[in-house]
Scaffold this active site. Structure first.
Site, mmCIF file in Angstrom:
data_model
loop_
_atom_site.group_PDB
_atom_site.id
_atom_site.type_symbol
_atom_site.label_atom_id
_atom_site.label_comp_id
_atom_site.label_asym_id
_atom_site.label_seq_id
_atom_site.Cartn_x
_atom_site.Cartn_y
_atom_site.Cartn_z
ATOM 1 N N HIS A 1 0.814 -1.228 0.000
ATOM 2 C CA HIS A 1 0.000 0.000 0.000
ATOM 3 C C HIS A 1 0.845 1.276 0.000
ATOM 4 C CE1 HIS A 1 0.462 -0.460 4.341
ATOM 5 N NE2 HIS A 1 -0.497 -1.346 4.434
ATOM 6 N N ASN B 1 0.922 4.674 2.293
ATOM 7 C CA ASN B 1 0.466 4.379 3.648
ATOM 8 C C ASN B 1 1.540 3.613 4.404
ATOM 9 O OD1 ASN B 1 -2.312 3.985 1.781
ATOM 10 N ND2 ASN B 1 -2.492 5.298 3.556
ATOM 11 N N GLY C 1 -10.605 5.716 -2.324
ATOM 12 C CA GLY C 1 -10.976 7.113 -2.179
ATOM 13 C C GLY C 1 -10.670 7.646 -0.792
ATOM 14 N N ILE C 2 -10.187 6.777 0.117
ATOM 15 C CA ILE C 2 -9.944 7.195 1.504
ATOM 16 C C ILE C 2 -8.469 7.068 1.873
ATOM 17 C CG2 ILE C 2 -10.401 6.584 3.918
ATOM 18 C CD1 ILE C 2 -13.185 5.572 2.767
ATOM 19 N N ASP D 1 -6.982 -4.485 0.502
ATOM 20 C CA ASP D 1 -6.591 -4.448 1.920
ATOM 21 C C ASP D 1 -7.863 -4.524 2.766
ATOM 22 O OD1 ASP D 1 -4.519 -2.283 4.058
ATOM 23 O OD2 ASP D 1 -4.891 -4.448 4.058
ATOM 24 N N SER E 1 -7.622 1.468 9.654
ATOM 25 C CA SER E 1 -7.259 0.086 9.945
ATOM 26 C C SER E 1 -7.493 -0.839 8.763
ATOM 27 C CB SER E 1 -8.057 -0.413 11.139
ATOM 28 O OG SER E 1 -9.409 -0.509 10.780
#
Lengths: 259, 406
Positions: free
Chosen positions: B232, B235, B270-271, B294, B329
């Protein structure tokens, strides 16, 4: 002969396709009585194939009881090569219609014994009862199939070395690299096509005009092998206006008025 | 017509009236399948004089290779990291449900967990093909425990580990067995990681860099030793800095060995990533982008509290946070949602969007000779979708395993 002159390539393709469709439909082919069709490749008949596919899709024609025999195939080119005539026929015709694969005959340019392959092809045509309608094109050097200038006008299916003109004309399909163009091909003979009940030659484009002139306004000559069809009882030449550019006005007027 | 097939008598299915993704383009072509694999119809016609036994009308829709999700922690109430007696059952539940999202193969993912969990869970689920029972399992993705404390994200701190003396021995002690493992995420700045990366790659396991504070040269070093994925992107790693781009700099690094490609996972829900950041990554290195969900246990469940690993999380809409904090999370967007969002956010073509979820993950895992594409000989794992990329039906080995009810 019949000389059918249409205004442009699309109309000529459509006319030819309709003729083929009508012939097959009128014949009423069945499991006991197949319609046998001789077929060409190249850019000239492409539009005709597109139209036939259209007629098939709209339900106007089925190829279920049609047997086809292609005119030629390169020697030594892998069958899966995008420029092989097998690939051409699959992509531009067979994959869009309902022909039984067992009835689609194309010479195998990779056969172990090329001569035996040619003889077997002639044999298959005989066993199928001969060709009802043989559709062909014309090369810029006046050849039919790969019967290059100098081919016997009574020749049968055999191996031929391609003429320089033909190799140059084909280079555009091999990235304009002359060294990659095949130099030999298996081809039906002039005599093989002459045996068909009916012959239809498609000729479009100004670059074919001189060959058409030689084929129909001059004598029968093995240097312009399409001229052999002057001696066939049922030949149709389907052209566009551009292909008639080298003909006499008198010839063109005669056949245009005859329609 | 009589059958004259010389190679096989198995039935042949022809998908008609469709557009297929082949050679990176959507093409109006029929798709032929026999014995679970994509068939070359030209060879069938000329070599075998064969033809189709059944036809499937795709009604003008798109046939894409089935999606491959290499990072999914659970879903529909199932959490793979729970040390249950029957992990297989949980994996099966998720495997079946994700067929609806167009996913035909996946890597069940375990977050940082105590050794006991790995020892219990990993042996229970083997690599296996998909089918009517659900998407195929390509192997576990073990994300942690050899990751950075500062970038642990939602991973529980008490179970993080570093490589002590043995390096690879420490890893084997943690996981127990690597038989069913397809991918390991670790932080390359941990001392002793290089030999671990090398040994994992030698065993054919994909090594991914993530949850790390590595700088670019540490990351490049890991890539030279065989690492090929970034978990990811953006992140749980240092943010891009123009004098030390960190792991993000791998996208345009000139230190990647010739002939190799670095892939990177993106959670396009989108987050997790601002669309502008998604676009920067995509434009910098489009051929490495791998869409991942994820997804956590809550994917597919209504809003509320749920369990992930050893922690509790809260769901609101498409957001999932560690209970009582603002730490993300995991996501609850499905793979097809990610594909649609990716396309809309980047303005990429349909082909690119589909390849990010199919071809690229297959290339990452080294399985593109049989999955992730519609080449002749590849497994016929397909997903049928409309132009808006809504999934209409899913096929595995040429068999329909899910169809959207009208």
């Amino acid at each position: 002969m019949r000389l059918v002159i249409l205004e442009n390539y699309d109309l000529a393709s459509e006319w030819a396709a309709k003729y083929i469709r009508n012939r097959i439909v009128q014949f009423k082919p069945s499991a006991d009585r197949y319609f046998t069709l001789g077929l060409p490749t190249g850019s000239t008949p492409y539009g005709c194939y597109q139209k036939l596919i259209e007629y098939h899709r709209s339900g106007d024609i089925s190829f279920k009881y049609v047997k086809t025999f292609n005119m030629d195939e390169y020697v030594g080119l892998p069958r899966a090569h995008p420029e092989s005539y097998h690939s051409y026929m699959w992509n531009n015709f067979f994959k869009h219609i309902d022909i039984d694969p067992a009835n689609a005959h194309i010479l195998d340019g990779n056969a172990e014994n090329l001569e035996a392959e040619c003889q077997a092809f002639e044999q298959k045509i005989t066993e199928a009862g001969g060709i009802q309608l043989f559709v062909g094109g014309i090369g810029p050097d006046g050849h039919i199939a790969f019967n290059e200038p100098g081919s016997s006008l009574v020749s049968r299916t055999r191996v031929k070395t391609l003429a320089k003109d033909t190799i140059v004309a084909n280079a555009r399909f091999f990235d304009n690299d002359l060294s990659r163009v095949p130099t030999m091909a298996l081809t039906v003979g002039v005599g093989t096509v002459m045996d068909a009940k009916e012959v239809m030659i498609l000729i479009t484009g100004a670059h074919k005009a001189f060959a058409l002139y030689k084929a129909i306004e001059e004598g029968v000559n093995h240097m312009w092998t399409v001229s052999a069809f002057q001696q066939h009882p049922h030949t149709i030449f389907v052209c566009d206006e551009d292909a008639t550019l080298e003909l006499r006005v008198k010839t063109v007027k005669y056949f245009k008025d005859a329609v | 017509m009589p059958s004259n097939r010389s190679v096989s008598d198995a039935p042949i299915t022809q998908f008609v009236n469709c557009r297929i993704l082949r050679d990176h383009k959507l093409q109006r072509e029929d798709l032929w399948v026999r014995e679970g694999r994509i068939l070359d119809p030209e060879k069938l016609f000329f070599d075998e004089q064969g033809y189709a036994d059944n036809r499937v009308d795709c009604e003008g829709n798109i046939i894409s290779p089935g999606f491959i999700d290499v990072q999914i922690n659970g879903g529909h109430g199932v959490d793979f990291s729970q040390a249950s007696e029957d992990v297989g059952r949980g994996v099966s539940i998720v495997a079946k449900k994700i067929l609806e999202d167009g996913v035909t193969s996946f890597c069940p993912t375990l977050v940082t967990s105590p050794y006991a969990v790995y020892h219990k869970v990993l042996p229970q689920v083997k690599v296996h093909n998909g089918g009517h029972h659900g998407a195929g399992v390509l192997g576990f993705h073990v994300e942690g425990p050899f990751i950075s404390v500062e970038k642990r994200g939602a991973h529980p701190e008490q179970y993080l580990r570093s490589f002590q003396s043995g390096g690879f021995e420490d890893l084997m002690e943690a996981y127990g067995s690597l038989d069913n493992v397809a991918m390991v995420t670790l932080a390359p700045e941990l001392a002793g990681s290089q030999s671990v990366v090398r040994e994992l790659c030698r065993r054919g396991i994909t090594v991914s860099l993530g949850h790390s504070v590595a700088n670019l040269s540490q990351a490049e070093d890991a890539v030279k030793h065989g690492a090929s994925f970034i978990t990811h992107l953006f992140n749980a790693m240092l943010p891009f800095h123009h004098r030390d781009p960190g792991i993000v700099g791998l996208l345009t690094s000139d230190q990647v060995p010739a002939g190799r490609r670095v892939f990177y996972g993106m959670i396009a829900d989108g987050i997790h990533t601002n669309p502008a950041a998604l676009r920067i990554a995509h434009r910098a290195h489009p051929s490495g982008l791998v869409l991942v969900t994820d997804a956590i246990a809550a994917m597919g469940l209504p809003p509320g509290r749920h369990t992930l690993g050893q922690q509790v999380i809260e769901i609101h809409g498409l957001h999932a946070h560690i209970a009582g904090t603002k730490t993300l999370s995991g996501s609850i967007a499905t793979m097809d949602m990610c594909v649609r969002h990716f396309k809309q956010a980047t303005g990429c073509s349909v082909e690119e969007a589909l390849e990010a979820a199919s071809l690229h993950p297959a290339q990452l895992l080294g399985i593109s000779h049989r999955k992730g594409n519609l080449d002749y000989g590849s497994d016929a794992d397909l997903t049928l979708c409309d132009d808006a990329l809504n999934i209409k039906a899913t096929y595995i080995s040429g068999e329909e395993v899910w169809r959207k009810q009208p």
